[in-house]
Design a protein around this motif. Sequence first.
Motif, PDB file in Angstrom:
ATOM      1  N   SER A  11       0.850  -1.195   0.000  1.00  0.00           N
ATOM      2  CA  SER A  11       0.000   0.000   0.000  1.00  0.00           C
ATOM      3  C   SER A  11       0.877   1.232   0.000  1.00  0.00           C
ATOM      4  N   GLN A  12       0.347   2.281  -0.619  1.00  0.00           N
ATOM      5  CA  GLN A  12       1.063   3.547  -0.694  1.00  0.00           C
ATOM      6  C   GLN A  12       0.288   4.583   0.088  1.00  0.00           C
ATOM      7  N   LYS A  13       0.946   5.184   1.030  1.00  0.00           N
ATOM      8  CA  LYS A  13       0.292   6.186   1.858  1.00  0.00           C
ATOM      9  C   LYS A  13       0.873   7.551   1.534  1.00  0.00           C
ATOM     10  N   LEU A  14       0.011   8.457   1.124  1.00  0.00           N
ATOM     11  CA  LEU A  14       0.460   9.796   0.790  1.00  0.00           C
ATOM     12  C   LEU A  14       0.693  10.594   2.054  1.00  0.00           C
ATOM     13  N   SER A  15       1.747  11.372   2.043  1.00  0.00           N
ATOM     14  CA  SER A  15       2.019  12.245   3.177  1.00  0.00           C
ATOM     15  C   SER A  15       1.040  13.416   3.153  1.00  0.00           C
ATOM     16  N   PRO A  16       0.859  14.080   4.287  1.00  0.00           N
ATOM     17  CA  PRO A  16      -0.023  15.261   4.304  1.00  0.00           C
ATOM     18  C   PRO A  16       0.396  16.315   3.284  1.00  0.00           C
ATOM     19  N   GLN A  17       1.726  16.479   3.092  1.00  0.00           N
ATOM     20  CA  GLN A  17       2.189  17.456   2.116  1.00  0.00           C
ATOM     21  C   GLN A  17       1.808  17.059   0.693  1.00  0.00           C
ATOM     22  N   GLN A  18       1.906  15.757   0.378  1.00  0.00           N
ATOM     23  CA  GLN A  18       1.532  15.290  -0.956  1.00  0.00           C
ATOM     24  C   GLN A  18       0.044  15.492  -1.210  1.00  0.00           C
ATOM     25  N   ILE A  19      -0.758  15.245  -0.185  1.00  0.00           N
ATOM     26  CA  ILE A  19      -2.203  15.442  -0.314  1.00  0.00           C
ATOM     27  C   ILE A  19      -2.508  16.916  -0.562  1.00  0.00           C
ATOM     28  N   GLN A  20      -1.814  17.798   0.167  1.00  0.00           N
ATOM     29  CA  GLN A  20      -2.024  19.233  -0.034  1.00  0.00           C
ATOM     30  C   GLN A  20      -1.622  19.651  -1.444  1.00  0.00           C
ATOM     31  N   LEU A  21      -0.523  19.081  -1.954  1.00  0.00           N
ATOM     32  CA  LEU A  21      -0.079  19.403  -3.305  1.00  0.00           C
ATOM     33  C   LEU A  21      -1.107  18.959  -4.337  1.00  0.00           C
ATOM     34  N   MET A  22      -1.671  17.760  -4.164  1.00  0.00           N
ATOM     35  CA  MET A  22      -2.694  17.280  -5.082  1.00  0.00           C
ATOM     36  C   MET A  22      -3.912  18.214  -5.088  1.00  0.00           C
ATOM     37  N   LYS A  23      -4.262  18.704  -3.911  1.00  0.00           N
ATOM     38  CA  LYS A  23      -5.391  19.628  -3.819  1.00  0.00           C
ATOM     39  C   LYS A  23      -5.076  20.950  -4.509  1.00  0.00           C
ATOM     40  N   LEU A  24      -3.838  21.403  -4.391  1.00  0.00           N
ATOM     41  CA  LEU A  24      -3.433  22.644  -5.061  1.00  0.00           C
ATOM     42  C   LEU A  24      -3.494  22.485  -6.579  1.00  0.00           C
ATOM     43  N   ILE A  25      -3.048  21.339  -7.070  1.00  0.00           N
ATOM     44  CA  ILE A  25      -3.055  21.084  -8.513  1.00  0.00           C
ATOM     45  C   ILE A  25      -4.474  21.096  -9.055  1.00  0.00           C
ATOM     46  N   GLN A  26      -5.402  20.595  -8.262  1.00  0.00           N
ATOM     47  CA  GLN A  26      -6.788  20.499  -8.727  1.00  0.00           C
ATOM     48  C   GLN A  26      -7.466  21.858  -8.823  1.00  0.00           C
ATOM     49  N   LEU A  27      -6.994  22.849  -8.083  1.00  0.00           N
ATOM     50  CA  LEU A  27      -7.679  24.143  -8.031  1.00  0.00           C
ATOM     51  C   LEU A  27      -7.500  24.925  -9.327  1.00  0.00           C
ATOM     52  N   PRO A  28      -8.599  25.470  -9.879  1.00  0.00           N
ATOM     53  CA  PRO A  28      -8.464  26.402 -11.004  1.00  0.00           C
ATOM     54  C   PRO A  28      -7.949  27.740 -10.497  1.00  0.00           C
ATOM     55  N   THR A  29      -7.652  28.638 -11.419  1.00  0.00           N
ATOM     56  CA  THR A  29      -6.964  29.889 -11.078  1.00  0.00           C
ATOM     57  C   THR A  29      -7.630  30.666  -9.955  1.00  0.00           C
ATOM     58  N   GLN A  30      -8.941  30.918 -10.087  1.00  0.00           N
ATOM     59  CA  GLN A  30      -9.599  31.760  -9.102  1.00  0.00           C
ATOM     60  C   GLN A  30      -9.629  31.107  -7.720  1.00  0.00           C
ATOM     61  N   ALA A  31      -9.884  29.813  -7.668  1.00  0.00           N
ATOM     62  CA  ALA A  31      -9.896  29.101  -6.395  1.00  0.00           C
ATOM     63  C   ALA A  31      -8.484  29.025  -5.810  1.00  0.00           C
ATOM     64  N   PHE A  32      -7.479  28.926  -6.686  1.00  0.00           N
ATOM     65  CA  PHE A  32      -6.091  28.913  -6.217  1.00  0.00           C
ATOM     66  C   PHE A  32      -5.739  30.235  -5.536  1.00  0.00           C
ATOM     67  N   GLU A  33      -6.195  31.331  -6.128  1.00  0.00           N
ATOM     68  CA  GLU A  33      -5.922  32.635  -5.523  1.00  0.00           C
ATOM     69  C   GLU A  33      -6.550  32.749  -4.145  1.00  0.00           C
ATOM     70  N   GLN A  34      -7.747  32.199  -3.993  1.00  0.00           N
ATOM     71  CA  GLN A  34      -8.410  32.213  -2.691  1.00  0.00           C
ATOM     72  C   GLN A  34      -7.627  31.362  -1.686  1.00  0.00           C
ATOM     73  N   ARG A  35      -7.146  30.216  -2.153  1.00  0.00           N
ATOM     74  CA  ARG A  35      -6.356  29.347  -1.278  1.00  0.00           C
ATOM     75  C   ARG A  35      -5.055  30.038  -0.872  1.00  0.00           C
ATOM     76  N   LEU A  36      -4.470  30.775  -1.782  1.00  0.00           N
ATOM     77  CA  LEU A  36      -3.242  31.512  -1.497  1.00  0.00           C
ATOM     78  C   LEU A  36      -3.480  32.559  -0.405  1.00  0.00           C
ATOM     79  N   LEU A  37      -4.596  33.277  -0.515  1.00  0.00           N
ATOM     80  CA  LEU A  37      -4.933  34.281   0.504  1.00  0.00           C
ATOM     81  C   LEU A  37      -5.123  33.633   1.871  1.00  0.00           C
ATOM     82  N   GLU A  38      -5.788  32.477   1.879  1.00  0.00           N
ATOM     83  CA  GLU A  38      -6.014  31.777   3.149  1.00  0.00           C
ATOM     84  C   GLU A  38      -4.686  31.373   3.787  1.00  0.00           C
ATOM     85  N   GLU A  39      -3.760  30.875   2.966  1.00  0.00           N
ATOM     86  CA  GLU A  39      -2.460  30.448   3.499  1.00  0.00           C
ATOM     87  C   GLU A  39      -1.686  31.637   4.064  1.00  0.00           C
ATOM     88  N   MET A  40      -1.758  32.766   3.358  1.00  0.00           N
ATOM     89  CA  MET A  40      -1.029  33.944   3.820  1.00  0.00           C
ATOM     90  C   MET A  40      -1.642  34.506   5.104  1.00  0.00           C
TER      91      MET A  40
END
Length: 488
Positions: A11-40
């Motif tokens: 079995s392959q277990k993704l690390s929390p960082q890998q899961i976060q990266l996958m979620k970032l990749i899935q976000l379109p531009t506008q949602a990515f910008e919102q996620r960026l603001l939340e992180e900041m």
Amino acid sequence: MLRQNLQFKLSQKLSPQQIQLMKLIQLPTQAFEQRLLEEMNENPALESGKDEEEVFEKDEFDNNDEYDDYEGSDNIDANEINIDEYLSNDETPDYKTQTNNYSDDDDDRESPLSAPVSFHQDLINQLNTFILTDDQRDIAEFLVGSIDDMGYIRRSIQDIVDDMAFTQGIYTDEKTVSKVLHIIHELEPSGVGARDLQECLLLQLKHKTPTEYVELAIDIIENQFDAFTKKHYDKLLQKYGCSQEQLKKAIEEIEKLNPKPGGSFTGNNKITENIIPDFAIRIIDDKLELTLNGRNAPSLHVSKDYQEMMQTYKNSKDKSHSQKDAVQFIKQKLDSAKWFIDAIKQRQETLYVTMNAIMHFQNDYFLDGEETSMKPMILKDIADMVGLDISTVSRVANSKYVDTPYGTKLIKEFFSEAMKNNQGEDVSTLEIKKILQNTIEEEDKSKPLPDDQLAEILKEKGYPIARRTIAKYREQLDIPVARMRKKI
């Protein structure tokens, strides 16, 4: 009897960082910008813009040192932290690479949003032009509140009477409510407040200037609605004894009506999120050029203030317990900021290489815009080209848009399965659907083609498709059956 079984489970277990990266990749531009603001907002060690004095070298984002797993930093001895790892004066990599042809001012213009009167408020305002008693106004406003966004009241008069009594303390009867409903039917847009489609069309026809064809249309909707919806034109011709031209004119009057009067109200339109293309493809000197929207590649750096805090701790001779706790917190925020900056770059590179592969795979389509030039393409084709997982390619394709010379397209629309033509060649199902659509558009609407005849026509054109497949593709194209396509 005892049995011993030895099972190996991989079995392959993704690390929390890998899961976060996958979620970032899935976000379109506008949602990515919102996620960026939340992180900041959550991480004060992460700042936007380029800091000329305090920037990090690319190598520092490789996260290979023993302190990079910041999740367990609560248990780290502050004395063991290599402070110099967080006090670099080198240059941050410029994330705006050749994939970005947007300036800092691009896409920053915002269209002012008006505050239009709502659909229901507009109806209430119209009621002010009528002379109503207090009781009638209360009933009228309740009826307006019962109208859905499409303009219908989908409840019986008795239900409305009961509801007003229980929820509003308004006691009335069906006759009174029916009279007030007639007032509602005088409001604009015409047809509003109808209980069903038949009543909606009738209300609109009765508001029209009476003509021979309007009168015939009213009679058809009022007395032959079932025959009309089923397009039994021969039955209508026999019933009314009119000419084919007269019936055609009457049907044209009906076709001009709006089956969803509420939906046509401009103030009722919800403010929808504008589609911001994540990529742009342009044809320059007969060659394709791909660019990634620069809003996906923001300039970020680690806070200078936080680095100075680490420097202060390093220079301190007497390190108190509270200072040690503070430096652990600072380290966690700095590690988190560095990881996020690197994740953004990985996201950027993943988006670009994936779309670049799709562009080259569908080179012919992007050059001429003809859907028949679209090649069969599945997720695995692109995943093999770029060396990524199929799931990663899917995340890019399902949520991203590309601006092409032929309009803005959802990337997943370029994917299709392959079918064999009569030459044994692989052709895209998108190509077959386009040919089917063209065939239906060119048919004689007085004698529309049933699915079995469409199958024969496509077979003659070199596409041996079964009738049930024709039916499936027709439904996917939102094209009705032959009987419903018939026109007089």
